[in-house]
Design an enzyme around this catalytic site. Structure first.
Site, short mmCIF file in Angstrom:
data_model
loop_
_atom_site.label_atom_id
_atom_site.label_comp_id
_atom_site.label_asym_id
_atom_site.label_seq_id
_atom_site.Cartn_x
_atom_site.Cartn_y
_atom_site.Cartn_z
N ILE A 29 13.20 -19.71 -25.24
CA ILE A 29 12.51 -18.95 -23.86
C ILE A 29 11.28 -18.41 -24.36
CG2 ILE A 29 12.87 -17.22 -22.19
CD1 ILE A 29 15.76 -17.31 -23.01
N CYS A 30 10.21 -18.79 -23.52
CA CYS A 30 8.79 -18.25 -24.10
C CYS A 30 8.51 -16.91 -23.38
CB CYS A 30 7.74 -19.24 -23.66
SG CYS A 30 6.09 -18.38 -23.91
N ALA A 31 9.33 -15.56 -23.97
CA ALA A 31 9.12 -14.43 -22.98
C ALA A 31 8.44 -13.43 -24.02
CB ALA A 31 10.44 -14.15 -22.28
#
Lengths: 488, 153
Positions: free
Chosen positions: B92-94
């Site tokens: 996840i790119c968070a």
């Protein structure tokens, strides 16, 4: 010192005192000067190693912006009650005092052996009884303290030396000291019967030569042993009995509570039924305050056998306050109603109307006034509940009262019906005779007017039309007749 | 594992057990203080209606100072949601899982953030560099230096 994170807090902690990072109450709290947030010192310093911002609002933050939190916060967290970090220790104290407890008094802290030279580690609680080769022991011969490991060597030398008994002056080797102490004739002794009350004290030699033979307690020693045995048995029995009494007391308390709730639920019947069990006569006479209760008792018992055949006047007297007026009225009315002859039923109301010779409304009122009075009495008078009777008896009595009431209601209704029918019949008759009279008057009037018209020679068309019997209802005739009469 | 992270996780777990998770988030397993699994579904109307995803949290001894490694589980027939910030390997790119992680965040807070990230998605698509990324992606998503360019989702 265990890690501060291992505190177990005894009570719930106010959420405002929890560090957002470790979720535990603040430990050494520090507050940011830039945004005013408070964290544990270790937590915020670790976080600052990671990133230079406040974990809560991400404002730029360095270690220089931190200052110790207000003392009020520090006191609040320092005074939180915690368990000792040693799980086996049940000690609880304020957090700030725990360190002191661990350092000086917690028996489950590992400490080195208190003896010099020993490097063993043990729990503080066990250290007191700990024996190692370095711990000091007392030589039984010369009363000097030596290390346990050297006791044997010490004894070899010590035992060979001669010593003198302080009491009897006998000289012997130290090794024999303990045996001499048990046999020294000069050593102070107490009577073996001391436990039973003998207060004799003296030298050993005197004990055996003089005292034992003359001690009155010694003579009774057989009795004492039997006595002790018995006392022991009695004491055991006593403890058992005490326990039994305690359990019985608890039982009684529960029963009392149950009884209270039961009596509360039963209300006034509880006390009376209780009294009734012991002496029914007194309880009845105690509770009989209203004078009509005995008369109530009697008809109630009668109604059990045949409620319909009861003289209802008496039954009513029981339900309403003893006003002679009402009672007599009721008796009169009911006896009138109960007479089997149907012509009496017809005759009685008509007669009353004739006698009173009032208007219709007044007569109706007169008929009903006593009845409305009694109904008012029903509403205002409290039904005379018989508290001296059992609950079931009272309920039964009330049920019978209702049966009696419904019966009397029925008769009353029937009576009213008959009265109404009679009244209507009579009124109809009167109406008919009035109509006939009016008709006669109208005819006379008509004839007079016709005569008058013939005499004057003029006819009034309106009068003529109105007065002519073209309309057939009597009512209209009556009306027109009145009109013409007014005109005249 | 240091006692601070264990105690903090124990406390979070106790809160989850006593107060329950937010709607749409359920604890699957938390047998130790190293790896927890949650199921996450988006409530209400969204592109991911009736889809259920599994989130994996891995904690190291630096938690909560250092962020947990969070990713969607893509083994055992489980799928990562098709989302512009979720790679097909579950990463996840968070930002809150990377440089915007804050120790005041918690496991449940991360779940809720990811739930709202999915809920606000406008179009189901993989990140543009998906194929390139998964060819060289490390096992631990924390080792990836993401470039956070989009803060609308």
């Amino acid at each position: 010192m265990p890690s501060m994170a291992n505190f177990n807090y005894v009570d719930g902690v106010n959420p405002n005192l929890l560090c957002c990072i470790c979720r535990m109450p603040f430990n050494d709290p520090f507050t940011t000067q830039t945004c005013g947030h408070t964290f544990c010192r270790d937590c915020i310093l670790q976080s600052l190693d990671h990133v230079y911002q406040c974990p809560i609002d991400r404002q730029a933050l360095t270690a220089d912006d931190l200052k110790p939190a207000d003392s009020i916060i520090r006191s609040l967290v320092d005074e939180l009650v915690v368990e000792c970090t040693n799980q086996t220790c049940s000690h609880i104290c304020q957090r700030q005092l725990l360190e002191q407890h661990l350092q000086s008094s917690c028996p489950y802290v590992e400490v080195p052996c208190p003896s010099r030279g020993c490097d063993q580690i043990m729990l503080r609680g066990e250290a007191v009884n700990h024996r190692c080769e370095y711990s000091l022991v007392t030589c039984d011969a010369c009363d000097t303290e030596v290390e346990a490991a050297q006791l044997e060597d010490h004894r070899i030398q010590c035992y060979q030396q001669l010593t003198t008994c302080d009491l009897c002056g006998l000289q012997f080797q130290r090794s024999a000291k303990s045996s001499h102490q048990n046999s020294c004739p000069e050593s102070p002794m107490q009577c073996p019967q001391q436990v039973n009350g003998c207060s004799w004290k003296g030298k050993r030699v005197a004990l055996h030569s003089e005292h034992i033979s003359s001690c009155p307690y010694q003579a009774l020693s057989g009795f004492f042993s039997i006595f002790h045995e018995r006392t022991q048995v009695l004491q055991d029995e006593n403890t058992v009995l005490k326990r039994r009494v305690e359990s019985l007391q608890t039982q009684i308390r529960t029963i009392e509570i149950q009884l209270q709730s039961a009596s509360l639920a039963l209300g006034p019947w509880f006390r009376n039924s209780n009294l009734g069990l012991s002496s029914p006569e007194t309880s009845i006479s105690d509770t009989l305050r209203s004078p009509d209760l005995p008369s109530h008792q009697r008809p109630r018992l009668q109604t059990v056998s045949s409620p319909r055949s009861v003289p209802e006047g008496d039954a009513f007297a029981a339900y309403f306050p003893p006003q002679e007026e009402i009672q007599s009225y009721e008796r009169q009315q009911l006896s009138a109603m109960e007479r089997p002859a149907p012509d009496r039923h017809l005759e009685h109301p008509v007669r009353s109307i004739h006698r009173n010779s009032w208007s219709l409304g007044q007569g109706w009122d007169a008929l009903h006034t006593p009845a409305s009075r009694t109904s008012k009495q029903v509403a205002s008078a409290v039904a005379p509940l018989d508290f001296s009777c059992t609950l079931e008896g009272t309920l039964e009595g009330l049920r019978e009262s209702i049966v009696a009431l419904s019966t009397s209601m029925e008769t009353l209704g029937r009576r009213n019906d008959i009265a109404l029918t009679n009244e209507t019949l009579r009124l109809n008759e009167e109406l008919m005779s009035l109509k006939a009279n009016i008709h006669g008057l109208r005819m006379q009037m008509h004839a007079m007017m016709m005569d008058n018209a013939q005499l004057t020679g003029r006819t009034d068309p309106l009068l003529f039309e109105n007065s002519f019997p073209t309309v057939s209802t009597h009512r209209y005739h009556y009306m027109s007749n009145t009109q013409s009469a007014t005109k005249l | 594992m240091s006692s601070i992270s264990a105690r903090r996780l124990a406390k979070e777990l106790a809160e989850i057990h006593s107060e329950g998770c937010p709607v749409g988030i359920n604890l699957v397993k938390a047998d130790d203080f190293t790896c927890w699994w949650f199921t996450i579904e988006v409530m209400g109307e969204s592109l991911y209606q009736d889809e259920k995803f599994t989130l994996q949290f891995r904690f190291d001894s630096g938690y909560p100072i250092s962020s947990p490694a969070v990713q969607f589980v893509v083994t055992d027939g489980k799928q990562a949601p098709i989302h512009p910030h979720v790679y097909s390997n579950g990463h996840i790119c968070a930002s809150i899982l990377g440089n915007e992680w804050s120790p005041v965040l918690s496991v449940v807070a991360v779940c809720v953030t990811l739930q709202s990230m999915l809920a606000s998605c406008k179009e189901k698509q993989r990140p543009v560099d998906n194929d390139r990324y998964i060819r060289h992606a490390p096992d631990n998503p924390k080792k990836t230096q993401f470039h956070y360019d989009d803060d609308t989702v």
